[in-house]
Scaffold this motif. Structure first.
Motif, PDB file in Angstrom:
ATOM      1  N   PRO A  75       0.818  -1.216   0.000  1.00  0.00           N
ATOM      2  CA  PRO A  75       0.000   0.000   0.000  1.00  0.00           C
ATOM      3  C   PRO A  75       0.851   1.265   0.000  1.00  0.00           C
ATOM      4  CG  PRO A  75      -0.070  -1.062   2.151  1.00  0.00           C
ATOM      5  CD  PRO A  75       0.574  -2.024   1.206  1.00  0.00           C
TER       6      PRO A  75
ATOM      7  N   LEU B 193       1.465   1.991  -3.498  1.00  0.00           N
ATOM      8  CA  LEU B 193       0.205   2.498  -4.052  1.00  0.00           C
ATOM      9  C   LEU B 193       0.013   3.964  -3.674  1.00  0.00           C
ATOM     10  CD1 LEU B 193      -2.385   1.806  -5.603  1.00  0.00           C
ATOM     11  CD2 LEU B 193      -3.413   1.121  -3.428  1.00  0.00           C
TER      12      LEU B 193
ATOM     13  N   TYR C 240      -7.737   0.973  -0.947  1.00  0.00           N
ATOM     14  CA  TYR C 240      -7.107  -0.348  -0.793  1.00  0.00           C
ATOM     15  C   TYR C 240      -7.323  -0.850   0.636  1.00  0.00           C
ATOM     16  CZ  TYR C 240      -3.194  -3.744  -0.679  1.00  0.00           C
ATOM     17  OH  TYR C 240      -2.417  -4.867  -0.539  1.00  0.00           O
TER      18      TYR C 240
END
Length: 477
Positions: free
Chosen positions: A76, A79, A91
């Motif tokens: 993440p 991301l 997410y």
């Protein structure tokens, strides 16, 4: 869709950077509060162990899977780097909902679907949780004034440390029913991620710190137009602007360090080793097995819940206090790496106390020992990103944060597996059931903890010497 709505809302937002930063801090702290449910695992570990028919070693595998979800925060985190806080929040919402509802479903099956299935769903829970936490933390670090970076980090991290107390309250709110607890937290934390995804674009503003590195001076003309980014994504001043700009200290950019530069630094690996050793024992021995330790020492279930909250408060206080201490003491010559030496001394003395004290004294010494360990554990999580940002000119803070988290995931898996095995050996020797009674159940684990913490202290002392030999934080040289 959520992002488009957020952008329209931001267009109507008044320019109030101070208020926006305060609201971002509050939101980030709430996200941290919702993102640290791993620390509440000990609140219901005995119920899971009994309901699913697990051994202590199998139970620790489930906990280690959750720690792996936290450790793989680089997913993440990447991301966040590519899509900003909106992508990371979405997410986190999806994974949190999927993991919590998956745990609820498994608890309804005989044997809870097996250790590997439980571990998988708990991994998803913590992967989603760390995504929400990191989105709040890195967004606040990005917008924090340089002189307030330690304080902001400490405040947001304190919410993460306080999460065990918060989740314990949620567990009580749902009547200590595991099924209702996992469904309820799945909904609450997913909503948190969705709301944060909608609000973050408005609150984030223009960051002072891009994900992964501290601000660098950029060249802009009088119209405010920046030169195109280079292949590294950095904005650099042109030769013409450099000749025209006055030679003031503020116009000098700090040299950027690549990932390879950082990974080739001895002080990076010294800090990593000390940090991982300390956190592996704090998480894999004490936080993961708090209720089992209390059960062995004859502490009632009601009092064990108090212990979980006390550990959470100490975790929070450690993060908060060290955030202020790093900023306040740095001007007095105390480097950020020095604080990990202090935490190592505290946890080492706590483990030796539990190891060497008489049997009848250990139950009374457990709570203060846990409080010191939790405060040091929380403090280390605030020290680490601040040390990286200062020591390496803020280069790749997010990536290096997750390098540390990833190593901890492996270390906690090994530590908790070893601790669970030692407990099961003692339980088998008593021959009653899967549970072990008496301080003898944990003496060997306390010895393991004391040994690794002593090693961490020695490494921390070498780090402190190395930092002073190089003349302090690199950004000053």
């Amino acid at each position: 869709m959520i992002r488009n709505l957020a952008e329209r809302a931001c267009a109507a937002c008044p320019e109030a950077p101070a208020w926006r930063q305060i609201l971002l801090l509050l939101l980030g702290t709430w996200m941290a509060l919702c993102g640290g449910s791993l620390y509440a695992f000990s609140r219901f570990e005995v119920q899971i162990m009994s309901r699913c028919g697990l051994t202590a070693q199998q139970l620790d595998v489930v906990y280690a899977a959750g720690q792996a979800g936290v450790g793989l925060g680089i997913i993440p985190g990447t991301l966040y780097d590519l899509r900003g806080p909106v992508g990371a929040c979405l997410y986190g919402a999806v994974f949190n909902a999927a993991g919590n509802f998956g745990m609820s479903l498994m608890l309804q099956r005989e044997g809870c679907g097996g250790v590997s299935t439980l571990a998988f769903w708990y991994f998803l829970v913590q992967q989603g949780s760390v995504a929400i936490f990191q989105a709040g933390l890195f967004s606040n670090i990005a917008n924090a004034p340089p002189k307030m970076q330690g304080v902001i980090t400490g405040i947001v991290s304190s919410g993460y440390g306080l999460s065990a107390a918060f989740v314990t309250l949620l567990f009580a709110f749902f009547g200590e029913d595991l099924d209702q607890y996992f469904k309820g937290t799945g909904v609450l934390f997913a909503i948190t991620g969705l709301v944060a995804a909608a609000l973050m674009p408005c609150l984030h503003g223009k960051p002072r710190l891009a994900y992964g590195r501290l601000p660098e001076v950029t060249g802009k003309d009088e119209a405010g137009v920046s030169p195109p980014p280079t292949k590294l994504g950095r904005q650099e001043e042109s030769e013409e602007l450099e000749r025209a700009a006055p030679a003031t200290p503020s116009s000098k950019s700090v040299p950027h360090m690549s990932r390879k530069d950082i990974l080739c630094r001895l002080d990076f690996w010294l800090f990593l080793m000390s940090f991982v050793l300390l956190q592996a024992i704090g998480s894999g021995l004490y936080i993961a097995n708090l209720s089992l330790i209390g059960d062995s020492l004859g502490i009632s279930a009601d009092h064990r819940a108090i212990y979980v909250r006390a550990v959470s408060y100490s975790n929070c206080l450690g993060r908060l206090c060290v955030g202020f201490a790093m900023d306040a003491l740095e001007i007095r010559g105390v480097h950020r790496s020095d604080h990990i030496v202090v935490t190592a001394v505290g946890v080492m003395l706590s483990s030796f106390a539990l190891l060497l004290l008489p049997e009848e004294v250990v139950p009374h010494a457990l709570l203060p020992a846990l409080a010191v360990t939790a405060a040091a554990y929380g403090a280390n999580w605030a020290i680490m990103p601040s040390f990286i940002a200062k020591r390496f000119q803020g280069s790749h803070v997010g990536v290096m944060f997750n390098v540390h988290s990833g190593h901890i995931a492996v270390a906690v898996l090994l530590t908790s597996y070893a601790v669970g095995g030692l407990y099961d050996i003692e339980a088998a020797q008593q021959g009653q059931d899967a549970f072990c009674r008496g301080a003898i159940c944990w003496r060997s684990s306390f010895a393991l903890g004391a040994g690794l913490q002593t090693l961490a202290l020695l490494v921390g002392l070498v780090l402190a010497w190395s930092v002073r030999r190089c003349g302090g934080d690199m950004h000053r040289t």
